[in-house]
Scaffold this motif. Sequence first.
Motif, PDB file in Angstrom:
ATOM      1  N   LEU A   1      41.544  42.083  35.111  1.00  0.00           N
ATOM      2  CA  LEU A   1      40.139  41.951  34.713  1.00  0.00           C
ATOM      3  C   LEU A   1      39.445  43.161  35.333  1.00  0.00           C
ATOM      4  CD1 LEU A   1      37.913  40.363  33.305  1.00  0.00           C
ATOM      5  CD2 LEU A   1      37.679  38.950  35.348  1.00  0.00           C
ATOM      6  N   ILE A   2      38.925  44.000  34.475  1.00  0.00           N
ATOM      7  CA  ILE A   2      38.515  45.338  34.885  1.00  0.00           C
ATOM      8  C   ILE A   2      37.010  45.491  34.772  1.00  0.00           C
ATOM      9  CG2 ILE A   2      39.057  47.797  34.578  1.00  0.00           C
ATOM     10  CD1 ILE A   2      41.586  45.951  34.640  1.00  0.00           C
ATOM     11  N   GLY A   3      36.345  45.834  35.864  1.00  0.00           N
ATOM     12  CA  GLY A   3      34.903  46.053  35.824  1.00  0.00           C
ATOM     13  C   GLY A   3      34.596  47.516  35.540  1.00  0.00           C
ATOM     14  N   GLY A   4      34.359  48.264  36.605  1.00  0.00           N
ATOM     15  CA  GLY A   4      33.932  49.662  36.492  1.00  0.00           C
ATOM     16  C   GLY A   4      34.764  50.493  35.524  1.00  0.00           C
TER      17      GLY A   4
ATOM     18  N   GLU B   1      40.491  37.395  41.819  1.00  0.00           N
ATOM     19  CA  GLU B   1      39.617  38.518  42.154  1.00  0.00           C
ATOM     20  C   GLU B   1      39.113  38.386  43.584  1.00  0.00           C
ATOM     21  OE1 GLU B   1      38.006  40.514  38.364  1.00  0.00           O
ATOM     22  OE2 GLU B   1      36.539  39.085  39.084  1.00  0.00           O
TER      23      GLU B   1
ATOM     24  N   LYS C   1      29.954  43.554  32.633  1.00  0.00           N
ATOM     25  CA  LYS C   1      28.821  43.097  33.455  1.00  0.00           C
ATOM     26  C   LYS C   1      27.503  43.429  32.731  1.00  0.00           C
ATOM     27  CE  LYS C   1      31.881  43.517  37.334  1.00  0.00           C
ATOM     28  NZ  LYS C   1      32.066  43.677  38.769  1.00  0.00           N
TER      29      LYS C   1
ATOM     30  N   ASN D   1      35.360  43.671  31.900  1.00  0.00           N
ATOM     31  CA  ASN D   1      34.144  42.929  32.211  1.00  0.00           C
ATOM     32  C   ASN D   1      33.032  43.962  32.354  1.00  0.00           C
ATOM     33  OD1 ASN D   1      32.084  41.392  33.232  1.00  0.00           O
ATOM     34  ND2 ASN D   1      33.062  40.966  35.202  1.00  0.00           N
TER      35      ASN D   1
ATOM     36  N   ALA E   1      37.156  43.195  47.029  1.00  0.00           N
ATOM     37  CA  ALA E   1      37.735  44.313  46.266  1.00  0.00           C
ATOM     38  C   ALA E   1      36.936  44.622  45.007  1.00  0.00           C
ATOM     39  CB  ALA E   1      39.177  43.992  45.896  1.00  0.00           C
ATOM     40  N   ILE E   2      35.901  43.812  44.736  1.00  0.00           N
ATOM     41  CA  ILE E   2      35.170  43.988  43.479  1.00  0.00           C
ATOM     42  C   ILE E   2      34.085  45.035  43.610  1.00  0.00           C
ATOM     43  CG2 ILE E   2      33.658  42.851  41.805  1.00  0.00           C
ATOM     44  CD1 ILE E   2      35.265  40.338  42.219  1.00  0.00           C
ATOM     45  N   GLY E   3      34.222  46.079  42.829  1.00  0.00           N
ATOM     46  CA  GLY E   3      33.208  47.131  42.788  1.00  0.00           C
ATOM     47  C   GLY E   3      33.096  47.921  44.073  1.00  0.00           C
TER      48      GLY E   3
ATOM     49  N   GLU F   1      30.338  37.219  41.061  1.00  0.00           N
ATOM     50  CA  GLU F   1      28.924  37.611  41.065  1.00  0.00           C
ATOM     51  C   GLU F   1      28.037  36.439  40.651  1.00  0.00           C
ATOM     52  OE1 GLU F   1      29.456  41.166  38.724  1.00  0.00           O
ATOM     53  OE2 GLU F   1      30.504  42.052  40.420  1.00  0.00           O
TER      54      GLU F   1
ATOM     55  N   HIS G   1      32.828  33.929  37.639  1.00  0.00           N
ATOM     56  CA  HIS G   1      32.930  35.248  38.274  1.00  0.00           C
ATOM     57  C   HIS G   1      32.238  35.220  39.640  1.00  0.00           C
ATOM     58  CE1 HIS G   1      32.415  39.493  39.112  1.00  0.00           C
ATOM     59  NE2 HIS G   1      33.455  39.672  38.325  1.00  0.00           N
TER      60      HIS G   1
ATOM     61  N   GLY H   1      39.656  43.633  40.641  1.00  0.00           N
ATOM     62  CA  GLY H   1      39.036  44.177  41.851  1.00  0.00           C
ATOM     63  C   GLY H   1      39.447  45.625  41.999  1.00  0.00           C
ATOM     64  N   SER H   2      38.587  46.527  41.500  1.00  0.00           N
ATOM     65  CA  SER H   2      38.843  47.971  41.591  1.00  0.00           C
ATOM     66  C   SER H   2      40.181  48.383  40.995  1.00  0.00           C
ATOM     67  CB  SER H   2      38.713  48.446  43.044  1.00  0.00           C
ATOM     68  OG  SER H   2      37.413  48.187  43.537  1.00  0.00           O
ATOM     69  N   MET H   3      40.619  47.672  39.960  1.00  0.00           N
ATOM     70  CA  MET H   3      41.823  48.133  39.255  1.00  0.00           C
ATOM     71  C   MET H   3      41.417  49.334  38.419  1.00  0.00           C
ATOM     72  SD  MET H   3      44.450  46.248  36.631  1.00  0.00           S
ATOM     73  CE  MET H   3      45.519  45.182  37.507  1.00  0.00           C
TER      74      MET H   3
HETATM   75  P1  PGA Z   1      35.669  46.115  39.403  1.00  0.00           P
HETATM   76  O1  PGA Z   1      35.209  44.669  38.886  1.00  0.00           O
HETATM   77  O2  PGA Z   1      36.891  46.492  38.585  1.00  0.00           O
HETATM   78  O3  PGA Z   1      34.510  47.016  39.151  1.00  0.00           O
HETATM   79  O4  PGA Z   1      36.009  45.982  40.844  1.00  0.00           O
HETATM   80  C1  PGA Z   1      36.138  43.677  38.565  1.00  0.00           C
HETATM   81  C2  PGA Z   1      35.413  42.422  38.169  1.00  0.00           C
HETATM   82  O5  PGA Z   1      34.362  42.125  38.755  1.00  0.00           O
HETATM   83  O6  PGA Z   1      35.858  41.674  37.269  1.00  0.00           O
END
Ligand code: PGA
Length: 256
Positions: A235-238, A170, A15, A13, A174-176, A100, A98, A215-217
Amino acid sequence: MNKSLRKAVIAGNWKMNKNRAEAKALIAELVPLVSEAGCDVICCVPFTDLETARKAADGTNIKIGAQNCHWAENGAFTAEISAGMLKEMGVPYVIIGHSERRQYFGEADETVNKRVRAALDAGLTVILCVGELLSQREQNITGEICAMQTKIALQGVSKDALKNIIIAYEPVWAIGTGKTATSEQAGEANGFIRGVVEDLYGKDAANAITIQYGGSMNAKNAEELLDQEHVDGGLIGGASLKAPDFAAIVKAASRP
Ligand code: PGA
């Protein structure tokens, strides 16, 4: 329940990150790193990058997704993008609900449901996000929140259409944040959500649905999280913004 029946799915993801030149470069870097993946690999990119990313991923095993869509087919909805528009440009996946969107843009369970149904009707596969706030976890209502979000999002979705849904658990805290749920917390919540799906659609459907953790995976914690019985992907953000990090997570999900 049998994890081996379910296809692992790792989705990035992005973003609101990466312009078109950067998107092209990131996909190009990723292509050779994930070409042998034993799981599905998806990059969910900003609307403005969709065309570029789709072209860069053409002929590879990387699939492209969007990060939202509107529920109407068309009309007076300034700045919105319909599911049909995504489908028409060859985008097969879309993230819906999501946290956010829920936190900053007034997304509600009812609108998540409308978007999910419109996306399915248009022939897209949905990555449906659910998860609790920290205050809700502290009140011990993680289960209730995840059950409510899942049930409302899936209202009116047939058992057949459920095949085109991936759920991403998620936890918002834990997200970001760099705070990952422990593998036990992730496994427990994912298992709980699978139970909700079982109540709604029966055992076969529950056994077949892919439930990701998000979430911060990252490259370091992915194996442990993915080893959980009910964690079928991420689901991977950063960590999806750097090709080697994302590829390491894909590798972790590709282990037999
Ligand atoms: P993150 O985001 O891996 O940066 O915590 C995950 C997400 O929001 O899908």
